[in-house]
Design an enzyme around this catalytic site. Structure first.
Site, PDB file in Angstrom:
ATOM      1  N   GLY A  31       0.805  -1.218   0.000  1.00  0.00           N
ATOM      2  CA  GLY A  31       0.000   0.000   0.000  1.00  0.00           C
ATOM      3  C   GLY A  31       0.836   1.266   0.000  1.00  0.00           C
ATOM      4  O   GLY A  31       1.832   1.380  -0.719  1.00  0.00           O
ATOM      5  N   ASP A  33       2.768   2.387   2.316  1.00  0.00           N
ATOM      6  CA  ASP A  33       4.107   2.087   2.826  1.00  0.00           C
ATOM      7  C   ASP A  33       5.025   1.597   1.695  1.00  0.00           C
ATOM      8  O   ASP A  33       6.143   2.094   1.534  1.00  0.00           O
ATOM      9  CB  ASP A  33       3.989   1.025   3.926  1.00  0.00           C
TER      10      ASP A  33
END
Length: 164
Positions: A31, A33
Protein backbone atom coordinates in the site's frame (compact mmCIF):
# COMPACT_ATOMS: atom_id res chain seq x y z
CA UNK A 1 -4.19 25.52 9.34
CA UNK A 2 -5.40 25.09 5.77
CA UNK A 3 -6.73 21.61 4.95
CA UNK A 4 -7.10 20.56 1.31
CA UNK A 5 -8.15 17.33 -0.35
CA UNK A 6 -6.29 16.20 -3.45
CA UNK A 7 -6.47 13.04 -5.50
CA UNK A 8 -3.36 11.23 -6.58
CA UNK A 9 -0.06 9.73 -5.57
CA UNK A 10 1.21 10.83 -2.16
CA UNK A 11 4.82 10.22 -3.20
CA UNK A 12 4.76 13.12 -5.67
CA UNK A 13 3.30 15.79 -3.39
CA UNK A 14 5.32 18.99 -3.05
CA UNK A 15 5.32 19.26 0.76
CA UNK A 16 7.85 19.35 3.58
CA UNK A 17 6.72 15.99 4.98
CA UNK A 18 4.79 12.99 3.70
CA UNK A 19 2.97 10.76 6.18
CA UNK A 20 3.44 7.04 5.73
CA UNK A 21 0.85 4.53 6.91
CA UNK A 22 3.41 2.02 8.16
CA UNK A 23 3.16 -1.29 9.95
CA UNK A 24 4.54 -1.61 13.48
CA UNK A 25 7.73 -3.31 12.29
CA UNK A 26 8.76 -0.21 10.28
CA UNK A 27 10.46 -2.30 7.59
CA UNK A 28 8.35 -1.49 4.56
CA UNK A 29 5.20 -3.20 3.36
CA UNK A 30 2.40 -2.81 0.85
CA UNK A 31 0.00 0.00 0.00
CA UNK A 32 1.13 3.51 0.94
CA UNK A 33 4.11 2.09 2.83
CA UNK A 34 5.35 0.14 -0.20
CA UNK A 35 4.84 3.11 -2.53
CA UNK A 36 6.77 5.48 -0.25
CA UNK A 37 9.67 3.05 0.18
CA UNK A 38 9.76 2.31 -3.58
CA UNK A 39 9.71 5.98 -4.60
CA UNK A 40 12.02 7.17 -1.85
CA UNK A 41 14.58 4.41 -2.21
CA UNK A 42 16.66 2.44 0.28
CA UNK A 43 17.62 5.46 2.42
CA UNK A 44 14.16 5.40 4.04
CA UNK A 45 14.43 1.76 5.11
CA UNK A 46 17.99 2.29 6.36
CA UNK A 47 16.81 5.23 8.46
CA UNK A 48 13.84 3.21 9.79
CA UNK A 49 16.19 0.45 10.90
CA UNK A 50 18.55 2.92 12.55
CA UNK A 51 15.95 5.13 14.25
CA UNK A 52 13.33 2.49 15.08
CA UNK A 53 15.09 -0.80 15.83
CA UNK A 54 11.99 -2.09 17.63
CA UNK A 55 9.42 -0.42 15.35
CA UNK A 56 6.60 1.76 16.68
CA UNK A 57 3.40 0.97 18.57
CA UNK A 58 -0.05 1.62 17.11
CA UNK A 59 -1.00 5.31 17.12
CA UNK A 60 2.57 6.55 17.38
CA UNK A 61 4.65 8.54 14.89
CA UNK A 62 8.29 9.10 14.05
CA UNK A 63 10.29 10.64 11.21
CA UNK A 64 12.97 9.56 8.79
CA UNK A 65 14.65 10.96 5.73
CA UNK A 66 12.50 11.08 2.60
CA UNK A 67 15.24 9.70 0.35
CA UNK A 68 14.43 10.51 -3.28
CA UNK A 69 10.93 11.87 -2.56
CA UNK A 70 10.33 15.59 -3.19
CA UNK A 71 9.53 15.95 0.54
CA UNK A 72 12.24 16.46 3.15
CA UNK A 73 10.87 14.02 5.73
CA UNK A 74 8.66 10.95 5.96
CA UNK A 75 6.55 10.84 9.10
CA UNK A 76 5.67 7.21 9.77
CA UNK A 77 2.47 6.41 11.69
CA UNK A 78 1.14 3.01 12.70
CA UNK A 79 -2.61 2.88 12.24
CA UNK A 80 -4.94 0.47 14.01
CA UNK A 81 -6.36 -2.60 12.31
CA UNK A 82 -10.16 -2.33 12.17
CA UNK A 83 -11.72 -4.62 14.75
CA UNK A 84 -8.52 -4.76 16.81
CA UNK A 85 -7.94 -1.06 17.43
CA UNK A 86 -10.15 1.92 18.18
CA UNK A 87 -10.87 5.40 16.86
CA UNK A 88 -8.67 7.06 19.48
CA UNK A 89 -5.65 5.17 18.09
CA UNK A 90 -6.55 6.30 14.59
CA UNK A 91 -6.91 9.92 15.76
CA UNK A 92 -3.54 9.60 17.54
CA UNK A 93 -1.88 8.87 14.20
CA UNK A 94 -2.88 12.29 12.87
CA UNK A 95 -2.24 14.20 16.11
CA UNK A 96 1.15 12.54 16.63
CA UNK A 97 2.13 13.13 12.99
CA UNK A 98 1.45 16.84 13.48
CA UNK A 99 3.52 16.82 16.69
CA UNK A 100 6.42 15.26 14.79
CA UNK A 101 5.95 17.80 11.98
CA UNK A 102 6.23 20.56 14.59
CA UNK A 103 9.37 18.90 16.00
CA UNK A 104 11.15 18.93 12.62
CA UNK A 105 9.76 22.29 11.49
CA UNK A 106 7.56 21.07 8.63
CA UNK A 107 5.02 23.65 7.49
CA UNK A 108 3.27 21.48 4.90
CA UNK A 109 2.28 17.83 5.32
CA UNK A 110 0.59 15.30 3.02
CA UNK A 111 -1.50 12.58 4.71
CA UNK A 112 -2.88 9.36 3.29
CA UNK A 113 -6.15 7.99 4.65
CA UNK A 114 -4.57 5.95 7.47
CA UNK A 115 -5.91 2.42 8.11
CA UNK A 116 -8.51 2.62 5.32
CA UNK A 117 -6.67 0.23 2.98
CA UNK A 118 -5.39 -3.17 4.03
CA UNK A 119 -6.21 -2.46 7.69
CA UNK A 120 -9.91 -2.37 6.78
CA UNK A 121 -11.10 0.79 8.54
CA UNK A 122 -14.38 2.00 6.96
CA UNK A 123 -13.45 4.75 4.52
CA UNK A 124 -16.10 7.29 5.57
CA UNK A 125 -15.24 6.94 9.26
CA UNK A 126 -11.49 7.09 8.59
CA UNK A 127 -12.02 10.29 6.59
CA UNK A 128 -14.06 11.88 9.38
CA UNK A 129 -11.45 10.97 12.00
CA UNK A 130 -8.73 12.52 9.81
CA UNK A 131 -10.58 15.80 9.27
CA UNK A 132 -11.82 16.11 12.86
CA UNK A 133 -8.37 15.44 14.31
CA UNK A 134 -6.57 17.84 12.01
CA UNK A 135 -9.14 20.56 12.69
CA UNK A 136 -8.86 20.11 16.48
CA UNK A 137 -5.05 19.97 16.59
CA UNK A 138 -2.85 22.82 17.65
CA UNK A 139 0.13 22.81 15.34
CA UNK A 140 2.55 25.10 13.57
CA UNK A 141 1.79 23.28 10.31
CA UNK A 142 0.27 25.75 7.87
CA UNK A 143 -0.99 23.38 5.15
CA UNK A 144 -2.26 19.80 5.27
CA UNK A 145 -3.05 17.84 2.15
CA UNK A 146 -5.33 14.85 2.54
CA UNK A 147 -4.41 12.69 -0.43
CA UNK A 148 -7.08 10.37 -1.81
CA UNK A 149 -5.54 7.37 -3.53
CA UNK A 150 -8.79 6.41 -5.25
CA UNK A 151 -12.02 8.14 -6.31
CA UNK A 152 -13.75 6.55 -3.29
CA UNK A 153 -11.27 7.88 -0.74
CA UNK A 154 -11.12 11.30 -2.37
CA UNK A 155 -14.92 11.55 -2.29
CA UNK A 156 -15.02 10.50 1.37
CA UNK A 157 -12.36 13.02 2.31
CA UNK A 158 -14.14 15.84 0.47
CA UNK A 159 -17.44 14.93 2.16
CA UNK A 160 -15.80 14.89 5.62
CA UNK A 161 -14.15 18.27 5.00
CA UNK A 162 -17.47 19.76 3.77
CA UNK A 163 -19.22 18.77 7.04
CA UNK A 164 -17.39 21.54 8.88
Amino acid sequence: MEIQVVSGDITGQQVDAVVNAANSGMRGGGGVDGAIHAAGGPAILADCIRRFPDGLPTGQAGWTTAGRLPARWVIHVVGPIYGRGDRSQLASCYANALAVADEVGAESVAFPLVSAGAYGWPVDDAAQVAVDTLRASRSQVKRCLLVGYSPRTTTALRAALARH
